[in-house]
Design an enzyme around this catalytic site. Structure first.
Site, PDB file in Angstrom:
ATOM      1  N   TYR A  80     -34.904  -6.641 -49.426  1.00 63.87           N
ATOM      2  CA  TYR A  80     -34.000  -5.911 -50.328  1.00 63.87           C
ATOM      3  C   TYR A  80     -34.249  -6.336 -51.785  1.00 63.87           C
ATOM      4  CZ  TYR A  80     -29.535  -4.054 -52.110  1.00 63.87           C
ATOM      5  OH  TYR A  80     -28.561  -3.371 -52.818  1.00 63.87           O
ATOM      6  N   ASP A  81     -34.202  -7.657 -52.017  1.00 56.77           N
ATOM      7  CA  ASP A  81     -34.302  -8.159 -53.398  1.00 56.77           C
ATOM      8  C   ASP A  81     -35.644  -7.778 -54.031  1.00 56.77           C
ATOM      9  OD1 ASP A  81     -32.098  -9.383 -52.301  1.00 56.77           O
ATOM     10  OD2 ASP A  81     -32.586 -11.407 -53.001  1.00 56.77           O
ATOM     11  N   GLY A  95     -16.797 -20.984 -48.156  1.00 52.98           N
ATOM     12  CA  GLY A  95     -16.060 -19.969 -48.922  1.00 52.98           C
ATOM     13  C   GLY A  95     -15.978 -20.280 -50.412  1.00 52.98           C
ATOM     14  N   ARG A  98     -33.611 -12.097 -47.159  1.00 48.16           N
ATOM     15  CA  ARG A  98     -33.048 -11.142 -48.120  1.00 48.16           C
ATOM     16  C   ARG A  98     -34.136 -10.476 -48.967  1.00 48.16           C
ATOM     17  NH1 ARG A  98     -27.268 -12.676 -48.872  1.00 48.16           N
ATOM     18  NH2 ARG A  98     -27.122 -11.319 -50.672  1.00 48.16           N
ATOM     19  N   SER A 146     -15.066  -5.075 -46.754  1.00 46.52           N
ATOM     20  CA  SER A 146     -14.697  -4.265 -45.589  1.00 46.52           C
ATOM     21  C   SER A 146     -14.521  -5.145 -44.350  1.00 46.52           C
ATOM     22  CB  SER A 146     -15.718  -3.153 -45.350  1.00 46.52           C
ATOM     23  OG  SER A 146     -17.028  -3.648 -45.418  1.00 46.52           O
ATOM     24  N   ASN A 147     -15.387  -6.154 -44.197  1.00 46.67           N
ATOM     25  CA  ASN A 147     -15.217  -7.061 -43.042  1.00 46.67           C
ATOM     26  C   ASN A 147     -13.817  -7.687 -43.032  1.00 46.67           C
ATOM     27  OD1 ASN A 147     -17.732  -6.750 -41.949  1.00 46.67           O
ATOM     28  ND2 ASN A 147     -18.320  -8.899 -42.091  1.00 46.67           N
ATOM     29  N   GLN A 180     -23.304 -18.053 -56.622  1.00 45.00           N
ATOM     30  CA  GLN A 180     -22.386 -17.531 -57.639  1.00 45.00           C
ATOM     31  C   GLN A 180     -22.930 -16.216 -58.182  1.00 45.00           C
ATOM     32  OE1 GLN A 180     -22.380 -20.353 -60.890  1.00 45.00           O
ATOM     33  NE2 GLN A 180     -24.599 -20.362 -61.058  1.00 45.00           N
ATOM     34  N   ARG A 181     -22.016 -15.382 -58.639  1.00 45.73           N
ATOM     35  CA  ARG A 181     -22.476 -14.109 -59.206  1.00 45.73           C
ATOM     36  C   ARG A 181     -21.372 -13.520 -60.085  1.00 45.73           C
ATOM     37  NH1 ARG A 181     -24.204 -10.221 -54.849  1.00 45.73           N
ATOM     38  NH2 ARG A 181     -26.165 -11.340 -54.774  1.00 45.73           N
ATOM     39  N   GLN A 234     -18.569 -20.030 -52.430  1.00 41.56           N
ATOM     40  CA  GLN A 234     -19.471 -19.143 -53.177  1.00 41.56           C
ATOM     41  C   GLN A 234     -18.649 -18.032 -53.839  1.00 41.56           C
ATOM     42  OE1 GLN A 234     -19.108 -19.219 -49.873  1.00 41.56           O
ATOM     43  NE2 GLN A 234     -19.977 -17.486 -48.803  1.00 41.56           N
TER      44      GLN A 234
HETATM   45  P1  NAD Z   1     -24.787   2.666 -48.245  1.00 41.40           P
HETATM   46  O1  NAD Z   1     -25.566   1.973 -47.204  1.00 41.40           O
HETATM   47  O2  NAD Z   1     -23.394   3.108 -47.922  1.00 41.40           O
HETATM   48  O3  NAD Z   1     -25.570   3.941 -48.801  1.00 41.40           O
HETATM   49  C1  NAD Z   1     -26.954   4.058 -48.804  1.00 41.40           C
HETATM   50  C2  NAD Z   1     -27.309   5.483 -48.402  1.00 41.40           C
HETATM   51  O4  NAD Z   1     -28.736   5.650 -48.441  1.00 41.40           O
HETATM   52  C3  NAD Z   1     -26.876   5.815 -46.979  1.00 41.40           C
HETATM   53  O5  NAD Z   1     -26.222   7.061 -46.951  1.00 41.40           O
HETATM   54  C4  NAD Z   1     -28.191   5.862 -46.200  1.00 41.40           C
HETATM   55  O6  NAD Z   1     -28.152   6.698 -45.069  1.00 41.40           O
HETATM   56  C5  NAD Z   1     -29.143   6.342 -47.270  1.00 41.40           C
HETATM   57  N1  NAD Z   1     -30.547   6.006 -47.015  1.00 41.40           N
HETATM   58  C6  NAD Z   1     -31.053   4.798 -46.638  1.00 41.40           C
HETATM   59  N2  NAD Z   1     -32.390   4.888 -46.508  1.00 41.40           N
HETATM   60  C7  NAD Z   1     -32.735   6.173 -46.810  1.00 41.40           C
HETATM   61  C8  NAD Z   1     -33.956   6.872 -46.845  1.00 41.40           C
HETATM   62  N3  NAD Z   1     -35.121   6.267 -46.540  1.00 41.40           N
HETATM   63  N4  NAD Z   1     -33.943   8.183 -47.186  1.00 41.40           N
HETATM   64  C9  NAD Z   1     -32.776   8.817 -47.482  1.00 41.40           C
HETATM   65  N5  NAD Z   1     -31.585   8.200 -47.455  1.00 41.40           N
HETATM   66  C10 NAD Z   1     -31.566   6.880 -47.127  1.00 41.40           C
HETATM   67  O7  NAD Z   1     -24.767   1.681 -49.509  1.00 41.40           O
HETATM   68  P2  NAD Z   1     -24.041   1.833 -50.929  1.00 41.40           P
HETATM   69  O8  NAD Z   1     -23.195   0.654 -51.115  1.00 41.40           O
HETATM   70  O9  NAD Z   1     -23.470   3.183 -51.081  1.00 41.40           O
HETATM   71  O10 NAD Z   1     -25.288   1.658 -51.900  1.00 41.40           O
HETATM   72  C11 NAD Z   1     -25.845   2.747 -52.629  1.00 41.40           C
HETATM   73  C12 NAD Z   1     -26.942   2.226 -53.555  1.00 41.40           C
HETATM   74  O11 NAD Z   1     -26.373   1.332 -54.508  1.00 41.40           O
HETATM   75  C13 NAD Z   1     -28.047   1.459 -52.826  1.00 41.40           C
HETATM   76  O12 NAD Z   1     -29.287   1.763 -53.429  1.00 41.40           O
HETATM   77  C14 NAD Z   1     -27.691   0.014 -53.085  1.00 41.40           C
HETATM   78  O13 NAD Z   1     -28.823  -0.811 -53.075  1.00 41.40           O
HETATM   79  C15 NAD Z   1     -27.065   0.101 -54.468  1.00 41.40           C
HETATM   80  N6  NAD Z   1     -26.140  -1.025 -54.679  1.00 41.40           N
HETATM   81  C16 NAD Z   1     -24.901  -1.031 -54.095  1.00 41.40           C
HETATM   82  C17 NAD Z   1     -24.086  -2.122 -54.281  1.00 41.40           C
HETATM   83  C18 NAD Z   1     -22.711  -2.180 -53.686  1.00 41.40           C
HETATM   84  O14 NAD Z   1     -22.056  -3.219 -53.816  1.00 41.40           O
HETATM   85  N7  NAD Z   1     -22.187  -1.146 -53.064  1.00 41.40           N
HETATM   86  C19 NAD Z   1     -24.505  -3.218 -55.049  1.00 41.40           C
HETATM   87  C20 NAD Z   1     -25.792  -3.177 -55.596  1.00 41.40           C
HETATM   88  C21 NAD Z   1     -26.598  -2.069 -55.419  1.00 41.40           C
HETATM   89  N1  UDP Z   2     -19.364 -13.106 -46.350  1.00 47.56           N
HETATM   90  C1  UDP Z   2     -18.401 -13.786 -45.623  1.00 47.56           C
HETATM   91  N2  UDP Z   2     -17.908 -13.205 -44.502  1.00 47.56           N
HETATM   92  C2  UDP Z   2     -18.299 -11.973 -44.077  1.00 47.56           C
HETATM   93  C3  UDP Z   2     -19.276 -11.272 -44.827  1.00 47.56           C
HETATM   94  C4  UDP Z   2     -19.790 -11.878 -45.956  1.00 47.56           C
HETATM   95  O1  UDP Z   2     -18.009 -14.896 -45.983  1.00 47.56           O
HETATM   96  O2  UDP Z   2     -17.789 -11.514 -43.041  1.00 47.56           O
HETATM   97  C5  UDP Z   2     -19.889 -13.726 -47.584  1.00 47.56           C
HETATM   98  C6  UDP Z   2     -21.396 -13.740 -47.710  1.00 47.56           C
HETATM   99  O3  UDP Z   2     -21.940 -14.885 -47.081  1.00 47.56           O
HETATM  100  C7  UDP Z   2     -21.575 -13.761 -49.223  1.00 47.56           C
HETATM  101  C8  UDP Z   2     -20.383 -12.958 -49.733  1.00 47.56           C
HETATM  102  O4  UDP Z   2     -19.415 -12.959 -48.671  1.00 47.56           O
HETATM  103  O5  UDP Z   2     -21.462 -15.076 -49.708  1.00 47.56           O
HETATM  104  C9  UDP Z   2     -20.726 -11.523 -50.083  1.00 47.56           C
HETATM  105  O6  UDP Z   2     -21.403 -10.973 -49.000  1.00 47.56           O
HETATM  106  P1  UDP Z   2     -21.829  -9.440 -48.939  1.00 47.56           P
HETATM  107  O7  UDP Z   2     -22.636  -9.251 -47.711  1.00 47.56           O
HETATM  108  O8  UDP Z   2     -20.637  -8.585 -49.137  1.00 47.56           O
HETATM  109  O9  UDP Z   2     -22.703  -9.201 -50.251  1.00 47.56           O
HETATM  110  P2  UDP Z   2     -23.886 -10.016 -50.965  1.00 47.56           P
HETATM  111  O10 UDP Z   2     -24.106 -11.335 -50.295  1.00 47.56           O
HETATM  112  O11 UDP Z   2     -25.067  -9.137 -50.849  1.00 47.56           O
HETATM  113  O12 UDP Z   2     -23.369 -10.191 -52.332  1.00 47.56           O
END
Ligand code: NAD
Ligand code: UDP
Ligand code: UDP
Length: 332
Positions: A154-155, A216, A151, A198-199, A285-286, A218
């Site tokens: 990303y992190d 489950g 991870r 969505s899954n 947890q979160r 978490q």
């Molecule tokens: P998403 O994957 O649907 O959207 C990300 C978008 O960025 C996509 O349209 C993708 O094509 C575009 N992208 C990726 N790399 C790119 C690049 N190099 N140049 C131009 N475009 C690029 O995800 P999302 O859920 O809409 O997330 C949007 C933002 O919010 C992200 O930065 C994500 O880290 C942040 N975020 C989202 C969540 C969440 O739960 N949805 C949580 C924490 C942070």
């Molecule tokens: N998760 C799950 N089944 C799935 C997808 C995710 O149980 O089909 C769990 C995953 O292991 C995590 C939580 O759901 O504990 C949230 O996962 P997600 O990928 O949505 O986001 P994140 O882990 O980045 O918060």
């Protein structure tokens, strides 16, 4: 004559990187509704033209295909930097590209904001807290992140982006806004997005097994996308001295098993809950502490999980043509 938008504000030209993604497409729509011009920048890595299909004919909307790891020279009044894959499946597919997008993408968008002297908002994440030992998470918690795990691209990418934002702020007096987004869901998530909401919905609508990773137990706290978008705009429109980082999320916390049960209850059907191995470094947890967002921005989430799920299920039901829905139409 000066052109005033529906909110009584001067319309701006606003760039949204990642604007064709899940959150970005909703943000573009909300900014257009506020009377602004929107320049949506996306390389369609996880987003799609179809997410902004309904905006393509809008006279104040422009779509630009561009990868933010390369410099971009445009003229705008504000920048929202959302470009980055956000689902673990997708950000781990090409981890080096994920890091480049977070780090080099931040440098390019910050360089752009510096040249133009305009405010820039960073879509950061609750992942900066890693597997948190402080619960709920407050903004002053520095986190518990593995720097070398699956991870980390990303992190640590998002953590480095935050560092860059604060260094440009201190070194170049840039107006920055850093928002830490907690798990957000809603219509326009991709059916293969891979994130949990969505899954589960797609699996239940198709009558497939619902895959819980681990036992489950978490927890996550789920925010509906409209609430998040309101928070992003409130942050951008806040006074210059409000730089964040600020948590935006819904503090109602659920176990993943509770989420699965709610989805099954709402959709009905024959899906069973099955267990799959828990991925490495999956946070246990979160939950956001949103005191700052409430006190500084006057922001609070308004859409409870059950209501948000109904709206999201309705979206996927139509998209997939599953016709599984004994569910009332969305209320708004
Ligand atoms: P998403 O994957 O649907 O959207 C990300 C978008 O960025 C996509 O349209 C993708 O094509 C575009 N992208 C990726 N790399 C790119 C690049 N190099 N140049 C131009 N475009 C690029 O995800 P999302 O859920 O809409 O997330 C949007 C933002 O919010 C992200 O930065 C994500 O880290 C942040 N975020 C989202 C969540 C969440 O739960 N949805 C949580 C924490 C942070
Ligand atoms: N998760 C799950 N089944 C799935 C997808 C995710 O149980 O089909 C769990 C995953 O292991 C995590 C939580 O759901 O504990 C949230 O996962 P997600 O990928 O949505 O986001 P994140 O882990 O980045 O918060
Ligand atoms: N940059 C950009 N658009 C601009 C201005 C800068 O994409 O309008 C990029 C450029 O690639 C540069 C980066 O932003 O490398 C950082 O810019 P900054 O001015 O901070 O640094 P420098 O140009 O001195 O490397």
């Amino acid at each position: 004559m000066v052109n005033i938008n529906p909110n009584g504000l001067l319309p701006k030209r606003i760039a949204v990187t990642g604007g064709a993604g899940f959150v970005g497409s909703h943000l573009c729509e909300a900014l257009l509704a506020r009377g602004h011009e929107v320049l949506c920048i996306d390389n369609f890595y996880t987003g799609a033209r179809s997410n902004v299909q309904n905006l393509l004919t809008h006279p104040r909307f422009e779509l630009m295909r561009h990868d933010i790891t390369f410099p971009l020279y445009i003229e705008v009044d504000e920048i929202y930097n959302l470009a980055c894959p956000a689902s673990p499946v997708h950000y781990q597919f090409d981890p080096v590209q994920t890091l480049k997008t977070s780090v080099i993408g931040a440098i390019n968008t910050l360089g752009l904001a510096k040249r133009l002297r305009v405010p820039i908002l960073q879509a950061s994440t609750s992942e900066v807290y890693g597997d948190p030992e402080v619960h709920p998470q407050t903004e002053d918690y520095w986190g518990n992140v593995n720097p070398i795990g699956p991870r980390s691209c990303y992190d640590e990418g998002k953590r480095c982006a935050e560092t860059l934002f604060f260094d440009y702020h201190r070194q170049h007096q840039l107006a920055i806004k850093v928002v830490r987004i907690f798990n957000t869901y809603g219509p326009r998530m991709h059916p293969n997005d891979g994130r949990v909401v969505s899954n589960f919905i797609v699996q239940a609508l198709r009558g497939e097994d619902i895959t819980i990773f681990g036992d489950g137990s978490q927890t996550r706290s789920f925010c509906y996308v409209d609430d998040l978008v309101r928070g992003l705009i409130a942050m951008m429109e806040s006074p210059r001295e409000v730089v964040g980082p600020i948590n935006i999320g819904n503090p109602s916390e659920f176990t993943i098993r509770q989420l699965a049960e709610m989805v099954i209850e709402l959709i009905g059907g024959s899906s069973r809950i099955v267990q799959r191995p828990l991925p490495q470094d999956d946070p246990k947890q979160r939950q956001p502490d949103i005191t700052q967002a409430r006190d500084t921005l006057g922001w609070l989430p308004t859409i409870a999980l059950r209501e948000g799920l109904v709206r999201t299920i309705s979206y996927f039901d139509t998209l997939l043509g599953t016709g599984a829905m004994p569910i009332p139409a969305p209320s708004a």
